[in-house]
Design a protein around this motif. Structure first.
Motif, PDB file in Angstrom:
ATOM      1  N   GLY A 149       0.819  -1.209   0.000  1.00 33.19           N
ATOM      2  CA  GLY A 149       0.000   0.000   0.000  1.00 33.19           C
ATOM      3  C   GLY A 149       0.849   1.252   0.000  1.00 33.19           C
ATOM      4  O   GLY A 149       2.072   1.201   0.134  1.00 33.19           O
ATOM      5  N   VAL A 150       0.192   2.381  -0.143  1.00 31.61           N
ATOM      6  CA  VAL A 150       0.867   3.680  -0.196  1.00 31.61           C
ATOM      7  C   VAL A 150       1.165   4.150   1.219  1.00 31.61           C
ATOM      8  O   VAL A 150       0.291   4.120   2.084  1.00 31.61           O
ATOM      9  N   GLU A 151       2.403   4.585   1.414  1.00 32.18           N
ATOM     10  CA  GLU A 151       2.774   5.130   2.724  1.00 32.18           C
ATOM     11  C   GLU A 151       1.907   6.352   3.006  1.00 32.18           C
ATOM     12  O   GLU A 151       1.662   7.173   2.133  1.00 32.18           O
ATOM     13  N   GLY A 152       1.396   6.442   4.204  1.00 28.14           N
ATOM     14  CA  GLY A 152       0.528   7.553   4.561  1.00 28.14           C
ATOM     15  C   GLY A 152      -0.948   7.217   4.468  1.00 28.14           C
ATOM     16  O   GLY A 152      -1.779   7.938   5.000  1.00 28.14           O
ATOM     17  N   GLU A 153      -1.298   6.120   3.773  1.00 26.12           N
ATOM     18  CA  GLU A 153      -2.697   5.691   3.711  1.00 26.12           C
ATOM     19  C   GLU A 153      -2.995   4.616   4.753  1.00 26.12           C
ATOM     20  O   GLU A 153      -4.126   4.192   4.904  1.00 26.12           O
ATOM     21  N   TYR A 154      -1.961   4.161   5.469  1.00 31.89           N
ATOM     22  CA  TYR A 154      -2.101   3.215   6.575  1.00 31.89           C
ATOM     23  C   TYR A 154      -2.890   1.966   6.190  1.00 31.89           C
ATOM     24  O   TYR A 154      -3.746   1.504   6.933  1.00 31.89           O
ATOM     25  N   GLU A 155      -2.585   1.415   5.001  1.00 37.34           N
ATOM     26  CA  GLU A 155      -3.324   0.251   4.523  1.00 37.34           C
ATOM     27  C   GLU A 155      -2.843  -1.055   5.164  1.00 37.34           C
ATOM     28  O   GLU A 155      -3.616  -1.966   5.356  1.00 37.34           O
ATOM     29  N   ASN A 156      -1.533  -1.152   5.449  1.00 36.63           N
ATOM     30  CA  ASN A 156      -0.988  -2.342   6.107  1.00 36.63           C
ATOM     31  C   ASN A 156      -1.414  -3.628   5.393  1.00 36.63           C
ATOM     32  O   ASN A 156      -2.000  -4.530   5.981  1.00 36.63           O
ATOM     33  N   ILE A 157      -1.122  -3.697   4.094  1.00 31.61           N
ATOM     34  CA  ILE A 157      -1.546  -4.814   3.247  1.00 31.61           C
ATOM     35  C   ILE A 157      -0.477  -5.893   3.216  1.00 31.61           C
ATOM     36  O   ILE A 157       0.694  -5.621   2.963  1.00 31.61           O
ATOM     37  N   GLU A 158      -0.900  -7.123   3.465  1.00 24.23           N
ATOM     38  CA  GLU A 158      -0.019  -8.285   3.352  1.00 24.23           C
ATOM     39  C   GLU A 158      -0.253  -8.919   1.979  1.00 24.23           C
ATOM     40  O   GLU A 158      -1.391  -9.156   1.581  1.00 24.23           O
ATOM     41  N   VAL A 159       0.834  -9.166   1.248  1.00 25.77           N
ATOM     42  CA  VAL A 159       0.750  -9.762  -0.084  1.00 25.77           C
ATOM     43  C   VAL A 159       0.889 -11.278   0.049  1.00 25.77           C
ATOM     44  O   VAL A 159       1.814 -11.766   0.695  1.00 25.77           O
ATOM     45  N   LEU A 160      -0.046 -12.008  -0.567  1.00 24.04           N
ATOM     46  CA  LEU A 160      -0.071 -13.464  -0.473  1.00 24.04           C
ATOM     47  C   LEU A 160       0.026 -14.078  -1.861  1.00 24.04           C
ATOM     48  O   LEU A 160      -0.767 -13.736  -2.752  1.00 24.04           O
ATOM     49  N   GLU A 161       0.980 -14.975  -2.061  1.00 19.27           N
ATOM     50  CA  GLU A 161       1.026 -15.783  -3.284  1.00 19.27           C
ATOM     51  C   GLU A 161       0.528 -17.167  -2.892  1.00 19.27           C
ATOM     52  O   GLU A 161       1.146 -17.845  -2.069  1.00 19.27           O
ATOM     53  N   ILE A 162      -0.601 -17.560  -3.469  1.00 21.70           N
ATOM     54  CA  ILE A 162      -1.306 -18.768  -3.029  1.00 21.70           C
ATOM     55  C   ILE A 162      -1.528 -19.688  -4.225  1.00 21.70           C
ATOM     56  O   ILE A 162      -1.915 -19.219  -5.301  1.00 21.70           O
ATOM     57  N   PRO A 163      -1.320 -20.993  -4.044  1.00 20.55           N
ATOM     58  CA  PRO A 163      -1.703 -21.916  -5.114  1.00 20.55           C
ATOM     59  C   PRO A 163      -3.188 -21.739  -5.433  1.00 20.55           C
ATOM     60  O   PRO A 163      -4.018 -21.609  -4.518  1.00 20.55           O
ATOM     61  N   PHE A 164      -3.516 -21.738  -6.719  1.00 19.85           N
ATOM     62  CA  PHE A 164      -4.886 -21.507  -7.153  1.00 19.85           C
ATOM     63  C   PHE A 164      -5.845 -22.519  -6.531  1.00 19.85           C
ATOM     64  O   PHE A 164      -6.930 -22.153  -6.062  1.00 19.85           O
ATOM     65  N   THR A 165      -5.446 -23.771  -6.480  1.00 21.74           N
ATOM     66  CA  THR A 165      -6.325 -24.801  -5.905  1.00 21.74           C
ATOM     67  C   THR A 165      -6.590 -24.516  -4.427  1.00 21.74           C
ATOM     68  O   THR A 165      -7.698 -24.730  -3.942  1.00 21.74           O
ATOM     69  N   GLN A 166      -5.588 -24.010  -3.729  1.00 23.45           N
ATOM     70  CA  GLN A 166      -5.766 -23.660  -2.315  1.00 23.45           C
ATOM     71  C   GLN A 166      -6.729 -22.476  -2.171  1.00 23.45           C
ATOM     72  O   GLN A 166      -7.569 -22.463  -1.272  1.00 23.45           O
ATOM     73  N   ALA A 167      -6.607 -21.487  -3.066  1.00 24.20           N
ATOM     74  CA  ALA A 167      -7.515 -20.334  -3.015  1.00 24.20           C
ATOM     75  C   ALA A 167      -8.961 -20.783  -3.194  1.00 24.20           C
ATOM     76  O   ALA A 167      -9.853 -20.316  -2.486  1.00 24.20           O
ATOM     77  N   LEU A 168      -9.198 -21.703  -4.108  1.00 21.73           N
ATOM     78  CA  LEU A 168     -10.554 -22.233  -4.300  1.00 21.73           C
ATOM     79  C   LEU A 168     -11.042 -22.958  -3.046  1.00 21.73           C
ATOM     80  O   LEU A 168     -12.197 -22.816  -2.650  1.00 21.73           O
ATOM     81  N   GLN A 169     -10.151 -23.712  -2.395  1.00 22.44           N
ATOM     82  CA  GLN A 169     -10.512 -24.398  -1.150  1.00 22.44           C
ATOM     83  C   GLN A 169     -10.802 -23.391  -0.041  1.00 22.44           C
ATOM     84  O   GLN A 169     -11.665 -23.624   0.805  1.00 22.44           O
ATOM     85  N   MET A 170     -10.106 -22.252  -0.052  1.00 21.85           N
ATOM     86  CA  MET A 170     -10.320 -21.211   0.955  1.00 21.85           C
ATOM     87  C   MET A 170     -11.696 -20.555   0.804  1.00 21.85           C
ATOM     88  O   MET A 170     -12.261 -20.071   1.778  1.00 21.85           O
ATOM     89  N   VAL A 171     -12.217 -20.537  -0.414  1.00 20.75           N
ATOM     90  CA  VAL A 171     -13.582 -20.061  -0.617  1.00 20.75           C
ATOM     91  C   VAL A 171     -14.546 -21.042   0.035  1.00 20.75           C
ATOM     92  O   VAL A 171     -15.446 -20.666   0.790  1.00 20.75           O
ATOM     93  N   GLU A 172     -14.333 -22.340  -0.241  1.00 25.06           N
ATOM     94  CA  GLU A 172     -15.211 -23.378   0.299  1.00 25.06           C
ATOM     95  C   GLU A 172     -15.170 -23.426   1.825  1.00 25.06           C
ATOM     96  O   GLU A 172     -16.196 -23.617   2.474  1.00 25.06           O
ATOM     97  N   SER A 173     -13.984 -23.217   2.404  1.00 24.31           N
ATOM     98  CA  SER A 173     -13.840 -23.284   3.862  1.00 24.31           C
ATOM     99  C   SER A 173     -14.310 -22.008   4.562  1.00 24.31           C
ATOM    100  O   SER A 173     -14.434 -21.977   5.778  1.00 24.31           O
ATOM    101  N   GLY A 174     -14.520 -20.934   3.792  1.00 23.86           N
ATOM    102  CA  GLY A 174     -14.936 -19.668   4.389  1.00 23.86           C
ATOM    103  C   GLY A 174     -13.792 -18.750   4.743  1.00 23.86           C
ATOM    104  O   GLY A 174     -14.015 -17.674   5.296  1.00 23.86           O
ATOM    105  N   GLU A 175     -12.550 -19.127   4.420  1.00 19.42           N
ATOM    106  CA  GLU A 175     -11.410 -18.245   4.681  1.00 19.42           C
ATOM    107  C   GLU A 175     -11.438 -17.035   3.743  1.00 19.42           C
ATOM    108  O   GLU A 175     -10.971 -15.964   4.105  1.00 19.42           O
ATOM    109  N   ILE A 176     -11.943 -17.225   2.537  1.00 19.05           N
ATOM    110  CA  ILE A 176     -12.149 -16.124   1.596  1.00 19.05           C
ATOM    111  C   ILE A 176     -13.650 -15.892   1.509  1.00 19.05           C
ATOM    112  O   ILE A 176     -14.396 -16.774   1.085  1.00 19.05           O
TER     113      ILE A 176
END
Length: 194
Positions: A149-176
Motif C-alpha cells: 500500500g501507499v505510505e501515509g494511507e495506513y493500509e498495512n496490506i499483506e501480499v499473499l502468493e497462493i496456489p490456485f487450488t488452495q484459493a478455491l478451497q479457501m472459498v469453500e472453507s470460508g477463509e475467503i
C-alpha cells in the motif's frame, strides 16, 4: 424515442460526507400498472472501483492480499481481516490505469497488460458503486517492490502468493468471503486461466 421517466426525485438530503456521500432520497416510482408509489432509501456514493486477479499459469498461483476491513468486524469477522484480490477506488482515473497503479502499490508487481472481464454493481440496493473486474498474468520478474500500500494511507496490506487450488478451497472453507475475489476465482476456474 425518449425513454419514459419512471422515477421522480422529491428530495435528496445529505446525511454524511466523509469518505463517501450518504444521502436519504425520497422519490416517486412508476409501477408496472402505471400507478405511482412513493419510496424512501439511503444511497451511499463512494465512487467506483476496480479489482484484478493476478495469476501465474505456469506456477499455478494467484496473488491476493490480506488487510483490515473494519465493517466486517462489526458483522461477525472476529479479527476484521479479509483475504481479497487487489482493488482500489477509481477517483478520476480510467479503470485500467487505476488497477495497474493499485496493483503496483498493493502487491509490488508492475503489470502492463490487463484484461477487462466485466462491470458489476456489487450492492445495488444501497451503494452506487460499479466495480470494473480485470485479470492479469504476472511473473516473478515483474515484482519491483514489496507492495503493502501507499505510505501515509495506513493500509498495512499483506501480499499473499497462493496456489490456485488452495484459493478455491479457501472459498469453500470460508477463509475467503470477499464477493469480488470469489467471482474472480470462479471466472479463472471456468475459463481455465490457472
Amino acid at each position: 424515442m425518449e425513454k419514459e421517466k419512471n422515477i421522480k426525485i422529491i428530495s435528496s438530503n445529505l446525511l454524511s460526507d466523509n469518505w463517501g456521500e450518504l444521502r436519504k432520497v425520497k422519490y416517486d416510482f412508476k409501477l408496472n400498472d402505471g400507478t405511482w408509489q412513493q419510496q424512501e432509501r439511503e444511497v451511499y456514493d463512494r465512487g467506483n472501483g476496480a479489482v484484478i486477479l493476478l495469476y501465474n499459469k505456469e506456477k499455478g498461483t494467484v496473488i491476493l492480499t490480506r488487510q483490515l476491513r473494519i465493517p466486517t468486524w462489526f458483522n461477525g469477522n472476529e479479527d476484521g481481516m479479509m483475504i481479497e484480490a487487489c482493488a482500489g477506488v477509481l477517483d478520476e482515473n480510467d479503470p485500467e490505469e487505476c488497477i495497474k497503479r493499485e496493483t503496483q502499490e498493493e502487491t509490488g508487481y508492475k503489470i502492463t497488460e490487463v484484461k477487462k472481464i466485466m462491470e458489476v454493481y456489487m450492492s445495488p440496493g444501497s451503494v452506487t458503486e460499479i466495480i470494473y473486474f480485470f485479470t492479469g498474468a504476472y511473473a516473478d520478474d515483474m515484482k519491483i517492490s514489496e507492495g503493502g500500500g501507499v505510505e501515509g494511507e495506513y493500509e498495512n496490506i499483506e501480499v499473499l502468493e497462493i496456489p490456485f487450488t488452495q484459493a478455491l478451497q479457501m472459498v469453500e472453507s470460508g477463509e475467503i468471503k470477499d464477493a469480488k475475489t470469489i467471482m474472480l476465482l470462479q471466472y479463472a476456474k471456468i475459463n481455465d486461466l490457472v
